[in-house]
Every structure is written in C-alpha cells, then in structure tokens.
Design a protein around this motif. Structure first.
Motif, short mmCIF file in Angstrom:
data_model
loop_
_atom_site.label_atom_id
_atom_site.label_comp_id
_atom_site.label_asym_id
_atom_site.label_seq_id
_atom_site.Cartn_x
_atom_site.Cartn_y
_atom_site.Cartn_z
N ALA A 43 -23.97 -44.11 -33.85
CA ALA A 43 -23.11 -44.62 -32.78
C ALA A 43 -23.20 -45.80 -32.20
O ALA A 43 -23.24 -45.97 -30.97
CB ALA A 43 -23.40 -43.28 -31.69
N ASN A 44 -23.68 -46.96 -32.86
CA ASN A 44 -23.91 -48.12 -32.16
C ASN A 44 -22.62 -48.77 -31.78
O ASN A 44 -22.69 -49.56 -30.83
CB ASN A 44 -24.51 -48.96 -33.34
CG ASN A 44 -25.95 -48.59 -33.82
OD1 ASN A 44 -26.50 -48.04 -32.95
ND2 ASN A 44 -26.51 -48.85 -35.00
N SER A 45 -21.62 -48.67 -32.56
CA SER A 45 -20.28 -49.04 -31.88
C SER A 45 -20.04 -48.72 -30.59
O SER A 45 -19.79 -49.29 -29.83
CB SER A 45 -19.11 -48.73 -32.91
OG SER A 45 -19.00 -49.52 -33.88
N LEU A 49 -20.23 -50.85 -26.84
CA LEU A 49 -19.04 -51.08 -26.21
C LEU A 49 -19.20 -50.20 -24.63
O LEU A 49 -18.38 -50.54 -23.96
CB LEU A 49 -17.74 -50.26 -26.92
CG LEU A 49 -17.13 -51.19 -27.98
CD1 LEU A 49 -16.29 -50.49 -28.78
CD2 LEU A 49 -16.58 -52.48 -27.65
N GLY A 50 -20.27 -50.00 -24.37
CA GLY A 50 -20.77 -49.67 -23.19
C GLY A 50 -20.53 -48.44 -22.84
O GLY A 50 -20.74 -47.82 -21.53
N PHE A 51 -20.41 -47.42 -23.88
CA PHE A 51 -20.37 -45.96 -23.42
C PHE A 51 -21.69 -45.29 -23.54
O PHE A 51 -22.31 -45.54 -24.58
CB PHE A 51 -19.30 -45.35 -24.28
CG PHE A 51 -17.89 -45.89 -24.26
CD1 PHE A 51 -17.29 -45.39 -22.93
CD2 PHE A 51 -17.37 -47.05 -24.95
CE1 PHE A 51 -15.93 -45.90 -22.68
CE2 PHE A 51 -16.07 -47.43 -24.57
CZ PHE A 51 -15.51 -47.01 -23.50
N GLU A 52 -22.29 -44.36 -22.55
CA GLU A 52 -23.48 -43.69 -22.46
C GLU A 52 -23.13 -42.39 -23.48
O GLU A 52 -22.18 -41.80 -23.12
CB GLU A 52 -23.70 -43.13 -21.21
CG GLU A 52 -24.48 -44.27 -20.44
CD GLU A 52 -25.95 -44.59 -20.99
OE1 GLU A 52 -26.48 -43.59 -21.40
OE2 GLU A 52 -26.21 -45.54 -20.56
N HIS A 88 -21.31 -39.67 -32.23
CA HIS A 88 -22.27 -38.82 -31.40
C HIS A 88 -23.28 -38.25 -32.43
O HIS A 88 -23.20 -38.16 -33.82
CB HIS A 88 -21.57 -37.46 -30.65
CG HIS A 88 -22.46 -36.89 -29.82
ND1 HIS A 88 -23.65 -35.91 -30.23
CD2 HIS A 88 -22.67 -37.03 -28.69
CE1 HIS A 88 -24.18 -35.55 -29.10
NE2 HIS A 88 -23.56 -36.17 -28.06
N ILE A 89 -24.42 -37.99 -32.05
CA ILE A 89 -25.52 -37.82 -33.05
C ILE A 89 -25.22 -36.55 -33.96
O ILE A 89 -25.80 -36.34 -34.80
CB ILE A 89 -27.00 -37.64 -32.28
CG1 ILE A 89 -27.95 -37.39 -33.22
CG2 ILE A 89 -26.91 -36.36 -31.38
CD1 ILE A 89 -28.34 -38.76 -34.07
N ASP A 90 -24.29 -35.73 -33.21
CA ASP A 90 -23.88 -34.33 -33.98
C ASP A 90 -23.37 -34.64 -35.18
O ASP A 90 -23.25 -33.81 -36.15
CB ASP A 90 -23.00 -33.67 -33.01
CG ASP A 90 -23.56 -32.97 -31.82
OD1 ASP A 90 -24.86 -33.05 -31.80
OD2 ASP A 90 -22.95 -32.45 -30.98
N LEU A 91 -22.90 -36.00 -35.46
CA LEU A 91 -22.13 -36.15 -36.65
C LEU A 91 -23.03 -36.18 -37.76
O LEU A 91 -22.69 -35.90 -38.86
CB LEU A 91 -21.61 -37.64 -36.59
CG LEU A 91 -20.59 -38.03 -37.44
CD1 LEU A 91 -19.08 -37.19 -37.40
CD2 LEU A 91 -20.07 -39.72 -37.29
N VAL A 92 -24.35 -36.09 -37.60
CA VAL A 92 -25.38 -36.07 -38.65
C VAL A 92 -25.11 -34.83 -39.53
O VAL A 92 -25.15 -34.62 -40.93
CB VAL A 92 -26.87 -36.18 -38.08
CG1 VAL A 92 -27.80 -35.83 -39.14
CG2 VAL A 92 -27.12 -37.48 -37.68
N GLY A 93 -24.88 -33.52 -38.58
CA GLY A 93 -24.76 -32.40 -39.35
C GLY A 93 -23.42 -32.13 -39.86
O GLY A 93 -22.89 -31.02 -40.42
N SER A 224 -26.69 -55.83 -26.50
CA SER A 224 -27.63 -55.35 -25.50
C SER A 224 -27.06 -55.56 -23.92
O SER A 224 -27.66 -55.06 -22.93
CB SER A 224 -28.91 -56.30 -25.45
OG SER A 224 -28.80 -57.48 -25.25
N HIS A 225 -25.89 -56.51 -24.03
CA HIS A 225 -25.19 -56.50 -22.68
C HIS A 225 -23.94 -55.65 -22.82
O HIS A 225 -23.18 -55.63 -21.88
CB HIS A 225 -24.72 -57.90 -22.45
CG HIS A 225 -26.00 -58.75 -22.12
ND1 HIS A 225 -26.32 -59.13 -21.14
CD2 HIS A 225 -26.82 -59.23 -23.09
CE1 HIS A 225 -27.49 -59.76 -20.99
NE2 HIS A 225 -27.68 -60.09 -22.42
N ASN A 226 -23.98 -54.70 -23.82
CA ASN A 226 -22.87 -53.57 -23.92
C ASN A 226 -21.50 -54.32 -24.10
O ASN A 226 -20.27 -53.82 -23.28
CB ASN A 226 -22.79 -52.56 -22.80
CG ASN A 226 -24.13 -51.81 -22.77
OD1 ASN A 226 -24.66 -51.68 -21.64
ND2 ASN A 226 -24.42 -51.34 -23.88
N LYS A 227 -21.50 -55.49 -24.67
CA LYS A 227 -20.02 -56.08 -24.83
C LYS A 227 -19.80 -56.70 -26.16
O LYS A 227 -20.81 -57.24 -26.89
CB LYS A 227 -20.16 -57.28 -23.66
CG LYS A 227 -20.01 -56.89 -22.41
CD LYS A 227 -19.94 -58.27 -21.43
CE LYS A 227 -20.25 -57.86 -20.01
NZ LYS A 227 -19.06 -57.21 -19.45
#
Length: 265
Positions: A43-45, A49-52, A88-93, A224-227
């Motif tokens: 979920a790096n993209s 892009l600044g989404f938690e 999301h991390i759930d994508l692993v499954g 690191s600046h979410n941009k």
C-alpha cells in the motif's frame, strides 16, 4: 475511451510505486482524468498520497474479494482529476481467497469496466510478484510499463516477467502490449548506470522510453511528505522527469492510434 496501464516488474525496489504515483500525478497536471489503483499489499501508493491505511474503509481488496462497487472505494487526492482506489494489508490474503472464484483472472477487468468511462487513464501499481493480483492487472490492462533500475542485475528476472506477459497474451488478454521499458534510478556519474542504459537500449531498442528517471533527492523525499514530487517540488529534476514521461507516453499512444487508423483506412 480510457487507457489502462499496468506498472509491473516482479523485482522489488525498481521504482514501480514511484512511477505509478508520479506518472499519474503528472498526467493529472496535464489535465487528464486519472484513476490510480494500488494493487500492492504494501500500500505504498496509498500512503504516499497521504491516506492513513487505518482509516481506509474500502480498498481494492473489498472490490476483488467482497465484490463491492468500485465507486465506493474511490478516494480523491490533492490534485484535481486524480483519484485513487487504495490498497490494504488484507490484500495479502486475497491470493488465497480468490483461488475458488470462477474466472478469477478477470475480476480486476470487470472492476475497471465499471469505472473506465470516468477516466482518461487507469494506472495499476502492481505488487513485486507474479501472483493472481498481478495476473488480474495484466489481464485488465491495455499495456504495461516495465521499470528497470540502472543497477547491477537490472535485467535479472525480466525474462520471467516477459514470459508471464506472453502467457497472458496467449490465454487471457491478446491485446496486451508492452508500452515501454522505463530506465529508473539513473546516476550519470556512475559508469555502471551508463552501461545498463546502453545494454537495455541495445536489447529492447525502441521499446525503451527516451525519458530516463534520474536519482533525485526531492523524488526520494516526497513520499515522506505524503505528496507526489510535482506537489512537493515542481521544479525538481524528479518532477521534470515524470512530466516528460507523461508527455512521451501520450505521444506514443497518439502515434500508435494514428498508425492503426492509417492501416484500417
């Protein structure tokens, strides 16, 4: 008619997410309507892009496995006309959960078909693997951009990816083409970087983009600046490189369409 482009390479650390985010942002700045699909469990993209991630209610996982409407997963970024379906991390499954689903390779395609009329480009950030999610992305895509880092072992593993693309062309998506190989992480001071550029260009000829993505501090700092880098520092080498890539991509597509029209006439 929108273009669906997968950014793929099963090798990690080659600049897939950097390219997916910054190419999407550059196309949006050029006033194209963009949807970026984050199909990587890391979920790096999404975070770039600044989404938690903890606040993401619906992601590509829910679209693929629970079959929710993709419209319910779309998030709007800071740049007008640039939307995201987060990961999301759930994508692993999801790889395991999709095994029993009929026509499981076609699910991403049906998701995109529900949305593509709203966008000029749909960009898919693939995971560093050749599993079912990446197969889904390549089955849904019109073309694929393959980032190749200008470092030792640059061509290692490309054969496996190209073989996977051939299988998908033969069995699932006969219209899939390679949009181009993108040379990334280039450092002009290093002899090795220049050697890799020569090697890739001699091997893949005009399939390699003219634009080369150089190593750049601002490009490295932007996540690191979410941009995207074009919002973080529009005057940086990294921002200029991706803007040039966006323009070159558009030129390639327009040239191909012109050639197809000439052949058909």
């Amino acid at each position: 008619m929108s273009k669906v482009i997968a950014i793929a390479n099963q090798k990690g650390g080659v600049g897939k997410t950097t390219t997916a985010v910054n190419l999407s942002a550059s196309l949006a700045v050029l006033e194209y309507r963009i949807l970026l699909i984050d199909a990587d469990p890391q979920a790096n993209s999404t975070s770039t892009l600044g989404f938690e991630l903890n606040n993401v209610q619906n992601s590509i996982y829910e679209c693929l496995v629970e079959r929710i409407s993709p419209q319910n997963a779309v998030l709007h970024t800071e740049i007008k006309g640039f939307d995201l379906i987060p990961s999301h991390i759930d994508l692993v499954g999801a790889e395991i959960e999709m095994v029993k689903i009929p026509d499981r390779e076609q699910i991403m395609k049906s998701i995109i078909n529900n949305l593509k009329d709203d966008y000029d480009f749909v960009i898919i950030d693939c995971s560093p693997s050749l599993g079912i999610i990446t197969v889904n992305a390549l089955t849904a895509a019109d073309s694929v951009i393959i980032p190749v880092q200008c470092e030792y072992y640059a061509l290692e593993g490309l054969g496996k990816l190209l073989n996977t693309i051939k299988i998908i062309q033969a069995k699932l998506n006969p219209d899939l083409i390679i949009e181009g190989f993108l040379l990334s992480m280039f450092d002009s001071r290093l002899r090795l970087s220049n050697q890799v550029v020569e090697e890739v260009r001699s091997h893949f000829k005009n399939m390699v983009f003219d634009t080369v993505i150089q190593r750049n501090v601002k490009l490295a700092e932007a996540p690191s600046h979410n941009k995207p880098v074009i919002l973080y520092d529009a005057g940086s080498i990294g921002a200029t490189s991706y803007l040039n890539l966006a323009k070159e991509l558009i030129q390639r597509i327009q040239k191909r369409q012109l050639n197809e029209e000439t052949v058909n006439n």
